[in-house]
Design an enzyme around this catalytic site. Structure first.
Site, mmCIF file in Angstrom:
data_model
loop_
_atom_site.group_PDB
_atom_site.id
_atom_site.type_symbol
_atom_site.label_atom_id
_atom_site.label_comp_id
_atom_site.label_asym_id
_atom_site.label_seq_id
_atom_site.Cartn_x
_atom_site.Cartn_y
_atom_site.Cartn_z
ATOM 1 N N GLY A 1 0.836 -1.192 0.000
ATOM 2 C CA GLY A 1 0.000 0.000 0.000
ATOM 3 C C GLY A 1 0.870 1.242 0.000
ATOM 4 O O GLY A 1 2.096 1.144 0.131
ATOM 5 N N SER B 1 3.087 -0.525 8.740
ATOM 6 C CA SER B 1 3.793 -0.910 9.961
ATOM 7 C C SER B 1 2.844 -1.062 11.136
ATOM 8 O O SER B 1 2.953 -1.972 11.950
ATOM 9 C CB SER B 1 4.852 0.140 10.311
ATOM 10 O OG SER B 1 5.762 0.272 9.260
ATOM 11 N N ASN C 1 -8.039 1.722 5.914
ATOM 12 C CA ASN C 1 -7.489 2.017 7.241
ATOM 13 C C ASN C 1 -7.844 3.446 7.686
ATOM 14 O O ASN C 1 -8.315 4.262 6.903
ATOM 15 C CB ASN C 1 -5.965 1.825 7.191
ATOM 16 C CG ASN C 1 -5.350 1.816 8.577
ATOM 17 O OD1 ASN C 1 -6.036 1.556 9.569
ATOM 18 N ND2 ASN C 1 -4.067 2.103 8.652
ATOM 19 N N LYS C 2 -7.567 3.701 8.947
ATOM 20 C CA LYS C 2 -7.754 5.014 9.579
ATOM 21 C C LYS C 2 -9.219 5.452 9.552
ATOM 22 O O LYS C 2 -9.524 6.628 9.329
ATOM 23 C CB LYS C 2 -6.866 6.069 8.890
ATOM 24 C CG LYS C 2 -5.382 5.641 8.825
ATOM 25 C CD LYS C 2 -4.468 6.795 8.476
ATOM 26 C CE LYS C 2 -3.045 6.291 8.246
ATOM 27 N NZ LYS C 2 -2.096 7.328 7.886
ATOM 28 N N ASP D 1 -11.020 5.713 12.004
ATOM 29 C CA ASP D 1 -11.226 6.604 13.146
ATOM 30 C C ASP D 1 -11.066 8.072 12.731
ATOM 31 O O ASP D 1 -11.685 8.969 13.301
ATOM 32 C CB ASP D 1 -10.255 6.254 14.283
ATOM 33 C CG ASP D 1 -8.807 6.174 13.805
ATOM 34 O OD1 ASP D 1 -8.568 5.558 12.743
ATOM 35 O OD2 ASP D 1 -7.921 6.722 14.493
ATOM 36 N N GLY E 1 27.507 -48.609 -39.827
ATOM 37 C CA GLY E 1 26.225 -47.935 -39.594
ATOM 38 C C GLY E 1 26.208 -46.469 -39.977
ATOM 39 O O GLY E 1 25.270 -45.746 -39.622
ATOM 40 N N SER F 1 25.816 -44.834 -42.913
ATOM 41 C CA SER F 1 24.741 -44.362 -43.801
ATOM 42 C C SER F 1 23.395 -44.372 -43.087
ATOM 43 O O SER F 1 22.597 -43.438 -43.205
ATOM 44 C CB SER F 1 24.663 -45.255 -45.044
ATOM 45 O OG SER F 1 25.876 -45.180 -45.757
ATOM 46 N N SER G 1 36.702 -42.861 -44.683
ATOM 47 C CA SER G 1 37.858 -42.003 -44.362
ATOM 48 C C SER G 1 38.802 -42.666 -43.361
ATOM 49 O O SER G 1 38.876 -42.247 -42.207
ATOM 50 C CB SER G 1 37.393 -40.633 -43.858
ATOM 51 O OG SER G 1 36.414 -40.744 -42.858
#
Lengths: 278, 653
Positions: free
Chosen positions: B29, B36, B160-161, B163, B476, B478, B545
């Site tokens: 807020g 606090s 809040n507040k 009051d 194997g 190819s 090769s």
């Protein structure tokens, strides 16, 4: 999934992310309860094979029972075990002008030289880029703000004031040369979770955790395990894991009191961690 | 460190509290709206404060000549926890009879976003605090927006507040109606609005007579209704693949079930490629018997019936209800890093376990970090603490979901340099895959230079490379070469096979089988491969090769021009090759019909340090082909820094 399942799943996820992210990962292992949970979680994460070396920093002040446990676990878990001793410090050679030990030095110095420096030595030798540690947020206030993946610089320092963000299970995995990452899969576990998990999974742990009669007729057990000259048992009748858990729940308030240690000890922890201790 | 236990004490705490599970709440807020004070109140009214703490603070306040405030309690707690440690506390626990709570990230950070995002992203619920008198302020908006981006859906608004406004219901209703409208735009529908006075403790733990017109719950009652976030169990399967393990003969796919569930035997499709297989098993170490299903949230390891090529990052789904896939996403993102994020500069986008090079191609709007109003004009850049709507283009297709549909695979982070710089959520996802087609038409705005190899690579999405398959006749080569060609083609990698026999029909038709001619044959094949790799292709050379020096020569040719070269030793024992003898050549060589036949009448020099060795007599074709495909994909992957530099140059930045 219950809470333990969730913790386990998250830890396994983190271990797997760590294994993927780092090419030279290592897991320090103290043989303590958390450390053995980490071994267990590693076995789970990788289907029985722990694909990284496990490191024991041997201070040479190990309880004989711990060393027995080490050899047992090495075989049982098929560990790639590295045992590291800061030989120079013990022998008083190299950069050391005298032998470092509890007989001659204060515990903070000894812990630093035989643990942290030994770790630094093995890091330099093996060039590990990440360490998996078993630290938990609830252990110590300095650990509360830790990340799962927490960078350390070349001096092992932790820049806790400017940590990288970490969310949505995305972690800091890239490092600068010389940096390493502390991977902390147990961060969210509480002490009681560790015990409940050990109980559930029947994870072997050193028997020193369970109460045994002392010379004075009272019963004692070790609540944490370290070097024998500075590790004292606490009075306890808990002889199995259920009793340990019950004890933990009962002594919740005094546990907090225990954490609020005197300033010397609080400073000690901070000093050690700032210098690279886990 | 010695700790004292009191093992003989009779249990007073609730021993049935099974674990450490807590509801994680974040309180946000505008500054001075009472965060606090509310936290101090929550601690006080739930008896979570150490004994004597209130008295201590009250006395201290009197000595200072100040009126006692609950906000002081929080300060004192923080100070206590932070004593000797210069870090701010992130976890403040309190408990009610029902359960435990943690307030994450106490207010007061200057580095608002970075720390708050880290903390709040894991929150189960939030309290949005707003001053009844002041109404909506900057941070009332920004924090709410952030909560919406973070996907926090359990929200209570505390007005809040009360009051200070005479407990007037009209004032409360005005704030409620204004804020409801604003939050509605963000897609936030708070579960409750509660009029409170944190200072006087009204409507904190229970209904207060001063506010008897309020029919809803008090703050704590509202919190008690919230659930600890559990992964949703009614969504389609999203199995996020972390890794593939080959510790033994099993090929294990490790990952997490982010949503949905998974059963042995079910079909699973992997995205973005769309290959499918069936789940053969769920592997679990130390399990009494292997599981047959796995549920949402589990980290699992599975094997598949068919060996398909999958890799980290893939998202597994059921055949229907798969994720969207494409190269472009529309997203809202928040930026946390000091260095701003500009258009067209590459970064790494991480979504689930996918990690892909991407860049902003459009910034639709940037919201001012303080007012949350769109900035005028087109800024072309996003600064720290700003939020923006953007279009992002990835280098290759990714799988994703719309955030409001499946948040786990609908959000991402952006990594620049080596750190997470920001995050975003995906606003649009076309599950019909139209986005990829639309995105393909758009051309790169920064193409200015002659076509370099890097730019070709950018077009292809991979770089050219030479894979040199060497081995005895019948080993194997190819079979693997054609299989690889097919796999690469399926993955959108451009490849071509240079086959020894084929070359001898044309380019090398004038060459025989003497050592000299064999060398020339390899040289020509090597030069041709290099040219084709230069053009951007992955060239699969399949030649016996036999001589080391010839192969090394090709390696040199490639490396001279910076072409990645991988020697792949197709290793099978002579007797196996001879037994296979697919074309009857060994038989003819043994009969003396073929002169200088490698292995029979001419030597084969096995590679000393090949980049990859495949033992085709010991492993199945599927497995060796997968290894080879994986190797080829990695070899053709564009290295990250190269991309970054090239794109940055091209973008003129």
């Amino acid at each position: 999934m219950d809470h333990l399942d969730q913790l386990e799943a998250q830890s396994v996820y983190i271990l797997r992310e760590a294994y993927h992210s780092f090419s030279n990962l290592c897991m320090p292992w103290s043989m303590g309860k958390d450390s053995n949970v980490l071994i267990w979680l590693s076995k789970k994460a990788f289907c029985g094979k722990i694909p990284y070396p496990v490191l024991h920093i041997d201070t040479t002040y190990e309880f004989p029972e711990m060393l027995e446990f080490r050899e047992w676990a090495r075989k049982e878990y098929d560990l790639d075990l590295i045992v590291k001793i800061n030989e120079d410090a013990r022998a008083g050679r190299g950069t050391y002008t005298q032998s470092v030990g509890y007989e001659t030095h204060d515990p903070v110095t000894v812990t630093h030289e035989l643990k942290t420096v030994a770790l630094q030595q093995v890091m330099a030798e093996r060039k590990f880029d990440a360490l998996i540690t078993g630290i938990r947020r609830d252990e110590d206030p300095t650990r509360a703000k830790e990340r799962y993946f927490s960078p350390r610089n070349a001096e092992f320092e932790w820049d806790y004031k400017d940590q990288p963000p970490e969310f949505w299970n995305q972690f800091t995995t890239a490092i600068e040369p010389g940096e390493h990452i502390r991977v902390q899969p147990l961060l969210d576990w509480a002490e009681v979770d560790i015990w409940r998990y050990i109980e559930r999974e029947k994870i072997p742990i050193p028997t020193m955790y369970f109460a045994r009669p002392g010379d004075d007729g009272k019963k004692y057990r070790f609540r944490s395990l370290g070097c024998w000259p500075i590790t004292k048992p606490v009075e306890s009748t808990a002889s199995n894991i259920s009793e340990i858990i019950a004890e933990l729940l009962v002594t919740k308030t005094s546990e907090r009191a225990g954490r609020a240690q005197d300033h010397h000890e609080r400073n000690a922890m901070q000093k050690l961690r700032a210098k690279g201790f886990m | 460190m010695q700790t004292t236990l009191e093992p003989t004490k009779v249990p007073t705490s609730d021993i049935s509290v099974p674990t450490s599970q807590k509801l994680r709440i974040v309180i946000v807020g505008h500054v001075d709206h009472g965060k606090s004070t509310l936290i101090g109140r929550l601690f006080h009214d739930t008896n979570s404060l150490p004994e004597g703490k209130v008295e201590q603070i009250r006395k201290a306040s009197e000595l200072e000549g100040m009126e006692f405030e609950f906000a002081f309690l929080l300060d004192a707690l923080l100070e206590e926890q932070a004593q000797n440690i210069t870090i701010d506390t992130t976890q403040l626990p309190f408990r009610t009879e029902k359960r435990e709570y943690v307030i994450i990230d106490a207010p007061g950070h200057k580095e608002f976003l970075k720390n708050m995002v880290t903390g709040a992203a894991s929150a189960d619920a939030a309290i949005l605090l707003i001053d009844a008198n002041e109404g909506i302020q900057e941070q009332s908006k920004r924090h709410a927006y952030l909560l919406s981006l973070l996907g926090i859906r359990q929200i209570v608004v505390a007005v809040n507040k009360m009051d200070l406004v005479g407990y007037r219901q009209e004032r409360f209703e005005k704030v409620r109606s204004d804020y409801t409208e604003f939050l509605g735009k963000l897609g936030i529908v708070p579960q409750h609005f509660v009029p409170i006075s944190a200072k006087l403790g009204l409507n904190i733990t229970k209904a207060s007579p001063e506010l008897e017109w309020h029919k809803g719950p008090a703050i704590l009652e509202a919190l008690e209704q919230f659930q600890i976030s559990a992964p949703p169990d009614d969504l389609p399967l999203r199995f996020v693949l972390q890794d593939i393990y080959r510790f033994d003969e099993r090929r294990i796919l490790a990952g997490r079930i982010e949503t949905g569930s998974l059963q042995v035997g079910q079909e699973i499709v992997f995205w973005p490629d769309g290959k499918s297989s069936r789940v053969k098993s769920i592997e679990e170490w130390n399990a009494p018997e292997p599981p047959t299903s796995a549920l949402v949230g589990e980290s699992v390891a599975i094997t598949l019936e068919e060996q398909i090529f999958v890799e980290r990052g893939d998202i597994g789904s059921a055949p229907d209800h798969g994720p969207a896939e494409g190269r472009e996403i529309q997203a809202s993102l928040f930026w946390l890093q000091n260095d701003p994020l500009p258009l067209n500069v590459p970064f790494t986008l991480k979504l689930g376990t996918q990690s892909v090079e991407a860049r902003l191609v459009e910034i639709t709007r940037v919201l001012d970090s303080s007012t949350l109003e769109p900035l005028a004009g087109n800024p072309g850049i996003i600064h720290k603490n700003e939020v923006a709507d953007v279009r992002i283009r990835a280098r290759k297709p990714i799988a994703f979901d719309r955030h409001d549909r499946i948040s786990e695979t609908g959000r991402f982070v952006i990594v620049t340099g080596k750190r997470i710089g920001g995050g975003g959520i995906i606003r649009e996802a076309d599950y019909q895959d139209e986005m990829r087609l639309a995105g393909a038409a758009e051309n790169l705005t920064w193409t200015v230079s002659p076509v370099t190899r890097e730019l070709r690579a950018e077009n292809f999405g991979h770089r050219g490379a030479v894979l040199w398959l060497t081995g005895l006749s019948g080993s194997g080569k190819s079979t693997l070469a054609t299989g690889l060609d097919y796999h690469l083609h399926r993955r959108g990698i451009f490849s071509y096979i240079l086959d020894g026999d084929n070359l001898r029909h044309g380019l090398c038709a004038n060459l025989g089988f003497s050592a000299e001619d064999r060398s020339e044959n390899i040289r020509r094949a090597g030069e041709t491969a290099r040219l084709m790799a230069e053009a951007g292709l992955v060239v699969i050379c399949s030649l016996i090769s036999p001589f080391r020096a010839d192969r090394e020569n090709v390696r040199k040719i490639c490396h001279r021009d910076g072409i990645p070269f991988g020697e792949v030793f197709i290793n099978a024992p002579l007797d196996v090759c001879e037994a296979r003898d697919p074309r009857g050549l060994y038989k003819r060589a043994r009969a003396g019909e073929i002169k200088e036949f490698t292995g029979i009448s001419s030597p084969y020099e096995a590679p000393l340090a090949p980049e990859l060795e495949l033992r085709t007599a010991e492993h199945t074709l599927e497995n060796t082909l997968l290894d080879l495909t994986h190797f080829a994909v990695e070899l053709s992957r564009i290295p990250e820094p190269q991309i970054a530099e090239e794109l940055a140059r091209g973008a003129g930045i």
